[in-house]
Design a protein around this motif. Structure first.
Motif, PDB file in Angstrom:
ATOM      1  N   ASN A   1       0.829  -1.217   0.000  1.00  0.00           N
ATOM      2  CA  ASN A   1       0.000   0.000   0.000  1.00  0.00           C
ATOM      3  C   ASN A   1       0.857   1.257   0.000  1.00  0.00           C
ATOM      4  O   ASN A   1       0.461   2.276  -0.559  1.00  0.00           O
ATOM      5  CB  ASN A   1      -0.947   0.010   1.202  1.00  0.00           C
ATOM      6  N   GLU A   2       2.033   1.194   0.627  1.00  0.00           N
ATOM      7  CA  GLU A   2       2.883   2.375   0.716  1.00  0.00           C
ATOM      8  C   GLU A   2       3.667   2.597  -0.570  1.00  0.00           C
ATOM      9  O   GLU A   2       3.730   3.716  -1.081  1.00  0.00           O
ATOM     10  CB  GLU A   2       3.847   2.202   1.894  1.00  0.00           C
ATOM     11  N   ARG A   3       4.271   1.539  -1.117  1.00  0.00           N
ATOM     12  CA  ARG A   3       5.151   1.689  -2.284  1.00  0.00           C
ATOM     13  C   ARG A   3       4.455   1.348  -3.586  1.00  0.00           C
ATOM     14  O   ARG A   3       5.045   1.544  -4.658  1.00  0.00           O
ATOM     15  CB  ARG A   3       6.361   0.758  -2.176  1.00  0.00           C
ATOM     16  N   GLY A   4       3.262   0.806  -3.525  1.00  0.00           N
ATOM     17  CA  GLY A   4       2.626   0.260  -4.726  1.00  0.00           C
ATOM     18  C   GLY A   4       3.129  -1.161  -4.929  1.00  0.00           C
ATOM     19  O   GLY A   4       4.293  -1.444  -4.629  1.00  0.00           O
ATOM     20  N   TYR A   5       2.280  -2.044  -5.447  1.00  0.00           N
ATOM     21  CA  TYR A   5       2.693  -3.432  -5.657  1.00  0.00           C
ATOM     22  C   TYR A   5       3.855  -3.508  -6.645  1.00  0.00           C
ATOM     23  O   TYR A   5       4.854  -4.181  -6.395  1.00  0.00           O
ATOM     24  CB  TYR A   5       1.499  -4.258  -6.159  1.00  0.00           C
ATOM     25  N   ASP A   6       3.738  -2.778  -7.770  1.00  0.00           N
ATOM     26  CA  ASP A   6       4.792  -2.792  -8.785  1.00  0.00           C
ATOM     27  C   ASP A   6       6.124  -2.306  -8.218  1.00  0.00           C
ATOM     28  O   ASP A   6       7.184  -2.792  -8.610  1.00  0.00           O
ATOM     29  CB  ASP A   6       4.420  -1.873  -9.964  1.00  0.00           C
ATOM     30  N   GLY A   7       6.068  -1.338  -7.316  1.00  0.00           N
ATOM     31  CA  GLY A   7       7.288  -0.720  -6.796  1.00  0.00           C
ATOM     32  C   GLY A   7       7.899  -1.479  -5.626  1.00  0.00           C
ATOM     33  O   GLY A   7       8.896  -1.031  -5.051  1.00  0.00           O
ATOM     34  N   THR A   8       7.301  -2.618  -5.247  1.00  0.00           N
ATOM     35  CA  THR A   8       7.807  -3.387  -4.100  1.00  0.00           C
ATOM     36  C   THR A   8       8.660  -4.555  -4.579  1.00  0.00           C
ATOM     37  O   THR A   8       8.226  -5.343  -5.421  1.00  0.00           O
ATOM     38  CB  THR A   8       6.625  -3.930  -3.264  1.00  0.00           C
ATOM     39  N   SER A   9       9.868  -4.679  -4.041  1.00  0.00           N
ATOM     40  CA  SER A   9      10.738  -5.825  -4.343  1.00  0.00           C
ATOM     41  C   SER A   9      10.773  -6.743  -3.131  1.00  0.00           C
ATOM     42  O   SER A   9      10.363  -6.367  -2.034  1.00  0.00           O
ATOM     43  CB  SER A   9      12.152  -5.335  -4.647  1.00  0.00           C
ATOM     44  N   MET A  10      11.289  -7.969  -3.326  1.00  0.00           N
ATOM     45  CA  MET A  10      11.459  -8.895  -2.199  1.00  0.00           C
ATOM     46  C   MET A  10      12.406  -8.283  -1.161  1.00  0.00           C
ATOM     47  O   MET A  10      12.268  -8.529   0.035  1.00  0.00           O
ATOM     48  CB  MET A  10      12.002 -10.242  -2.704  1.00  0.00           C
ATOM     49  N   GLU A  11      13.350  -7.479  -1.639  1.00  0.00           N
ATOM     50  CA  GLU A  11      14.282  -6.793  -0.742  1.00  0.00           C
ATOM     51  C   GLU A  11      13.508  -5.861   0.210  1.00  0.00           C
ATOM     52  O   GLU A  11      13.756  -5.830   1.414  1.00  0.00           O
ATOM     53  CB  GLU A  11      15.282  -5.988  -1.598  1.00  0.00           C
ATOM     54  N   HIS A  12      12.547  -5.066  -0.352  1.00  0.00           N
ATOM     55  CA  HIS A  12      11.732  -4.191   0.495  1.00  0.00           C
ATOM     56  C   HIS A  12      10.957  -5.000   1.537  1.00  0.00           C
ATOM     57  O   HIS A  12      10.859  -4.617   2.694  1.00  0.00           O
ATOM     58  CB  HIS A  12      10.714  -3.410  -0.348  1.00  0.00           C
ATOM     59  N   LEU A  13      10.397  -6.129   1.093  1.00  0.00           N
ATOM     60  CA  LEU A  13       9.595  -6.955   2.002  1.00  0.00           C
ATOM     61  C   LEU A  13      10.486  -7.535   3.099  1.00  0.00           C
ATOM     62  O   LEU A  13      10.099  -7.547   4.271  1.00  0.00           O
ATOM     63  CB  LEU A  13       8.907  -8.086   1.219  1.00  0.00           C
TER      64      LEU A  13
END
Lengths: 195, 195
Positions: free
Chosen positions: B23-35
């Protein structure tokens, strides 16, 4: 071709291109390079017209905000019972949103990360408060229902109106701006249920 | 600390962290690294729970969609006049949206760039059609106004309900889920104007 384009470029056409790019990539995600590519002119040609992307944002959201604030100066928004003035404002908000669709879309997507964005949010909030004041005055007259809190009702009505930018497309045949405005006024003021 | 965290991690808590990041970064903008950073566990620990971010998206939007579809199986959504069933569904949609706020927020922001996103959009569209069918049946009974086209009315009502994700914050004192649901039902079915 590039030369011809550059010659005919006006601040107005540049603005229209910029708004399209802002809406597609997000304002934060748009660079001068993106704007230059979309407009088909060099960055220095863009700087000939405007000081940078902040100025383009200010001009674009001003177009939306000026359209919305102008509604409040119309006779039917100033004269009469608050409930009728409110109805006029709601109808005209839908019409302005549809007439200035890309500009209002951008205004609604502004997030407040930069000074220009915060300025836009402040002006948008001012407008919301003016409409909430009208709703409050209508409630004090007993002309709108008293069992829905004014701030909540304002948010829900704005929510319905603003959601139009998500699906309204002028190029596809469907409801006209007038028909959408009629539908919103009927739903907001009289509701769905047939008594 | 990391070890303790890893030991207590469940698919449920991982999902809740992932939805916040999406929700914060957008699904497209999220990497496994962010998670991995947000969850405070290694990427390989995440892969121990799920096959990747697509699976997290599917699980997250399923939670929202399952909540919404379950409404249609409730007795008051199945039995009675269509207009009353519709009113029940509208009320419960608001309640489910508020109860599952981050999950429904994600569902509403899905854009359709990947297969998992398109699958979510398809299921969301199915739900919208089920509600539109109920509105159509109520209109055929003469219980809802005939002068607003069914598809347009459905879009506007969904617009009002879905806009709640933009401002509703459970942690700030304000309207409860019940109060928001009451307000939506009153506005949608009876309108603002006091007759």
């Amino acid at each position: 071709m590039t030369t011809a384009k550059r010659d005919t470029y006006t601040p107005e056409t540049l603005l229209s291109v910029a708004v399209g790019v802002f809406n597609e990539r997000g304002y934060d995600g748009t660079s001068m390079e993106h704007l230059s590519r979309a407009a088909g002119i060099s960055k220095s040609s863009i700087y000939h017209h405007v000081s940078g992307k902040e100025e383009l944002l200010r001009r674009a959201v001003s177009r939306a905000l000026d359209g919305l604030f102008a509604i409040l100066d119309e006779e039917h928004a100033r004269v009469g019972r608050p409930v009728d003035r409110l109805e006029h404002v709601v109808r005209r908000m839908v019409e302005v949103l549809i007439a200035e669709l890309p500009y209002v879309t951008l205004l609604l997507r502004v997030r407040g990360n930069t000074e220009a964005e915060r300025w836009a949010l402040d002006r948008r909030r001012d407008f919301d408060h003016r409409v909430a004041d009208l709703l409050r005055a209508a409630a004090e007259d007993g002309d709108v229902r008293g069992d829905v809190e004014v701030r909540l009702a304002t948010r829900l009505v704005f929510g319905m109106i603003n959601s139009i930018v998500e699906w309204y497309r002028p190029e596809t045949r469907g409801a006209s701006g007038r028909e959408v405005a009629d539908a919103v006024v009927r739903l907001v003021f009289a509701g769905l249920r047939e008594e």
